[in-house]
Design an enzyme around this catalytic site. Sequence first.
Site, short mmCIF file in Angstrom:
data_model
loop_
_atom_site.label_atom_id
_atom_site.label_comp_id
_atom_site.label_asym_id
_atom_site.label_seq_id
_atom_site.Cartn_x
_atom_site.Cartn_y
_atom_site.Cartn_z
N THR A 169 0.85 -1.19 0.00
CA THR A 169 0.00 0.00 0.00
C THR A 169 0.88 1.24 0.00
OG1 THR A 169 -1.81 1.16 1.14
CG2 THR A 169 -0.14 0.18 2.55
N GLY A 200 -12.63 5.82 4.44
CA GLY A 200 -13.59 4.88 3.85
C GLY A 200 -14.98 5.06 4.43
N LYS A 226 -10.44 2.08 17.73
CA LYS A 226 -10.54 1.35 16.46
C LYS A 226 -9.42 0.31 16.33
CE LYS A 226 -10.71 1.79 11.49
NZ LYS A 226 -10.42 2.58 10.31
N ASP A 240 -6.98 -7.08 1.80
CA ASP A 240 -8.15 -6.58 1.11
C ASP A 240 -9.25 -6.51 2.15
OD1 ASP A 240 -9.48 -5.49 -0.99
OD2 ASP A 240 -10.11 -7.39 -1.87
N LYS A 253 -2.91 3.47 6.66
CA LYS A 253 -2.82 2.02 6.83
C LYS A 253 -1.46 1.63 7.42
CE LYS A 253 -5.19 -0.50 3.56
NZ LYS A 253 -5.35 -1.34 2.36
#
Length: 198
Positions: free
Chosen positions: A10, A155, A177, A73, A15
């Site tokens: 990525t 997202g 999270k 993914d 991320k």
Amino acid sequence: MDKRKLVVSTGNGHKIDEIKSILSDFDIEILSKNDIGLEEFDVIEDGETLEENSIKKAKELAEKTDYMVIADDTGLFVNALNGEPGVFSSRYAGEEGNSKKNCEKLIQNLEGIEDRSAYFKTVIALITEDKKVFKADGLCKGTIIKEAKGENGFGYDPLFVPEGYNKTFAELGNDVKNKISHRALALEELKNIINSLI
């Protein structure tokens, strides 16, 4: 001896930070594909499942480096929409990575629907230096609210309220999270795999 290196398929800084923080116990240097000069490297995600896509991405990256690699993914699966957006989560509204449009399309498609249950799933594929393939996954159930809330995350985070909470991922912030999310759970499983390899 040099630190072992782990390259993540990525260029997404969010991320990388998330992965670094969750794998901070290990003496491993975590790099993005950009860090090893592969900014242009891209894989067509044409698999029918998250597993197929993550393994394909990891295998293609592993051909370009001698380090360990991981690729993941992630999809959001909404039960009332037969699992949509699923593997098409990042390009649901037709344009890769446009979170605002994707969220708008999801709200529109759920209009008038009472069952708003959904789950996020992440599948991570790890390929070792000797090209062995391992897989870890994580799942987080929750519900989709009617309008976006919160400034954190990315997202679909502003629309997703995880089970047991009354705030969206985007409101809960990274500390929470990173403990309960689908990616956090998949990374926990990955930690066990890495532990057995070190």
